[in-house]
Write an enzyme that holds these catalytic residues in place. Structure first.
Site, PDB file in Angstrom:
ATOM      1  N   LYS A  52      -1.984  -3.835  20.295  1.00 52.13           N
ATOM      2  CA  LYS A  52      -2.051  -4.701  21.233  1.00 52.13           C
ATOM      3  C   LYS A  52      -2.113  -4.375  22.574  1.00 52.13           C
ATOM      4  O   LYS A  52      -2.492  -5.026  23.418  1.00 52.13           O
ATOM      5  CB  LYS A  52      -0.849  -5.373  21.170  1.00 52.13           C
ATOM      6  CG  LYS A  52      -0.661  -6.264  19.774  1.00 52.13           C
ATOM      7  CD  LYS A  52       0.942  -6.969  20.028  1.00 52.13           C
ATOM      8  CE  LYS A  52       1.214  -7.485  18.750  1.00 52.13           C
ATOM      9  NZ  LYS A  52       2.648  -8.150  18.594  1.00 52.13           N
ATOM     10  N   ASP A 109      -5.694   2.034  25.042  1.00 53.53           N
ATOM     11  CA  ASP A 109      -4.946   1.801  26.172  1.00 53.53           C
ATOM     12  C   ASP A 109      -4.305   3.150  26.798  1.00 53.53           C
ATOM     13  O   ASP A 109      -4.230   3.545  27.733  1.00 53.53           O
ATOM     14  CB  ASP A 109      -3.740   0.850  25.763  1.00 53.53           C
ATOM     15  CG  ASP A 109      -3.007   1.369  24.717  1.00 53.53           C
ATOM     16  OD1 ASP A 109      -3.395   2.121  23.828  1.00 53.53           O
ATOM     17  OD2 ASP A 109      -1.905   0.611  24.437  1.00 53.53           O
ATOM     18  N   ASP A 112      -1.744   9.617  23.815  1.00 55.92           N
ATOM     19  CA  ASP A 112      -0.638  10.498  23.825  1.00 55.92           C
ATOM     20  C   ASP A 112      -0.995  12.127  23.158  1.00 55.92           C
ATOM     21  O   ASP A 112      -1.652  12.627  23.671  1.00 55.92           O
ATOM     22  CB  ASP A 112       0.494   9.810  22.945  1.00 55.92           C
ATOM     23  CG  ASP A 112       1.203   8.820  23.624  1.00 55.92           C
ATOM     24  OD1 ASP A 112       1.077   8.899  25.034  1.00 55.92           O
ATOM     25  OD2 ASP A 112       1.521   7.842  23.020  1.00 55.92           O
ATOM     26  N   LYS A 140      -2.194  10.761  28.626  1.00 59.28           N
ATOM     27  CA  LYS A 140      -1.100  11.472  29.041  1.00 59.28           C
ATOM     28  C   LYS A 140      -1.416  13.183  29.083  1.00 59.28           C
ATOM     29  O   LYS A 140      -1.651  13.948  27.928  1.00 59.28           O
ATOM     30  CB  LYS A 140       0.146  11.306  27.976  1.00 59.28           C
ATOM     31  CG  LYS A 140       0.594   9.931  28.186  1.00 59.28           C
ATOM     32  CD  LYS A 140       2.091   9.733  27.322  1.00 59.28           C
ATOM     33  CE  LYS A 140       2.700   8.378  27.609  1.00 59.28           C
ATOM     34  NZ  LYS A 140       3.788   8.349  26.762  1.00 59.28           N
ATOM     35  N   PHE A 161       6.828   7.992  29.229  1.00 55.87           N
ATOM     36  CA  PHE A 161       6.583   6.566  28.518  1.00 55.87           C
ATOM     37  C   PHE A 161       6.558   5.645  29.594  1.00 55.87           C
ATOM     38  O   PHE A 161       7.225   5.290  30.481  1.00 55.87           O
ATOM     39  CB  PHE A 161       7.965   6.173  27.694  1.00 55.87           C
ATOM     40  CG  PHE A 161       7.404   4.998  26.863  1.00 55.87           C
ATOM     41  CD1 PHE A 161       6.923   5.194  25.662  1.00 55.87           C
ATOM     42  CD2 PHE A 161       8.062   3.788  27.131  1.00 55.87           C
ATOM     43  CE1 PHE A 161       6.451   4.225  24.704  1.00 55.87           C
ATOM     44  CE2 PHE A 161       7.603   2.604  26.290  1.00 55.87           C
ATOM     45  CZ  PHE A 161       7.171   2.847  24.914  1.00 55.87           C
ATOM     46  N   ARG A 174       4.396  -6.316  28.967  1.00 52.39           N
ATOM     47  CA  ARG A 174       2.648  -6.122  28.792  1.00 52.39           C
ATOM     48  C   ARG A 174       2.023  -6.998  30.212  1.00 52.39           C
ATOM     49  O   ARG A 174       1.128  -6.709  30.375  1.00 52.39           O
ATOM     50  CB  ARG A 174       2.325  -6.806  27.599  1.00 52.39           C
ATOM     51  CG  ARG A 174       2.692  -5.877  26.313  1.00 52.39           C
ATOM     52  CD  ARG A 174       2.220  -6.447  25.023  1.00 52.39           C
ATOM     53  NE  ARG A 174       2.501  -6.205  23.736  1.00 52.39           N
ATOM     54  CZ  ARG A 174       1.978  -5.170  23.103  1.00 52.39           C
ATOM     55  NH1 ARG A 174       1.145  -4.004  24.064  1.00 52.39           N
ATOM     56  NH2 ARG A 174       2.678  -4.677  22.057  1.00 52.39           N
TER      57      ARG A 174
END
Length: 191
Positions: A52, A109, A112, A140, A161, A174
């Site tokens: 999402k 999005d 990581d 990241k 995070f 969000r």
């Protein structure tokens, strides 16, 4: 400004420092859209959004691309309800369109460890697209074992995070118009 706003007296204590302000997100979306328009001149890219988290970014990015584009979405899970990737990737919602011969641009999005992206690449390449590139809003720093080989990158950020602009913590935050650190222990002031 509401409980999610930047007003320090009203701000949710779980929200830490802003990593990417709203104005920077808008500016970078415009720059990425212009570059994609140039790179895909004469081709109609199929934007594949990874749900999402990428839906807000993909929406803004698509409006910055001056080409006819199509959309499809897939959902993968590697986090569950945790704040660290589990390393196990599974497809929760697959694409509706056939990728054969299409110029596919995956809109992600955040990268990581890169494990989810590597899995997606293998899976999508097996569907015979004419081309496959990736546009990631965030990367990241220091978490990838190998270079994620991204055609387009929005921002490189510290390995905190983060939430906002589509990214969540337990499906919350969000809708923030900026990206900020999510503090797991707000009292301690650190994630």
């Amino acid at each position: 400004m509401g409980t999610l706003g930047l007003d320090s007296e009203e701000r949710d204590p779980a929200l830490g420092p802003v990593v990417v302000p709203e104005a920077d997100l808008q500016r970078r979306n415009d720059e990425l859209g212009q570059q994609i328009t140039k790179d895909y001149h004469g081709r109609a890219p199929l934007l594949v959004g990874v749900l999402k988290g990428a839906f807000v970014f993909m929406s803004d990015l698509a409006r910055s691309i001056d080409l006819p584009v199509e959309f499809d979405f897939m959902a993968v899970a590697s986090y569950g309800s945790a704040t660290r990737t589990s390393g196990v990737v599974r497809i929760v919602k697959d694409l509706d369109l056939d990728l054969s011969g299409r110029h596919v641009l995956v809109v992600e999005d955040i990268v990581d460890s890169g494990l989810t992206l590597a899995y997606l690449r293998r899976n999508l390449l097996a569907r015979n697209p004419a081309s496959l590139e990736v546009c990631a809003l965030l990367v990241k720093e220091g978490l990838q074992r190998t270079d994620p080989d991204l055609a387009y990158t929005g921002f490189r950020i510290p390995p905190d995070f983060v939430v906002g602009y589509g990214l969540d913590a337990g499906e919350r935050y969000r809708n923030l118009p900026y990206i900020c650190v999510y503090q797991l222990d707000p009292a301690a002031g650190r994630a």
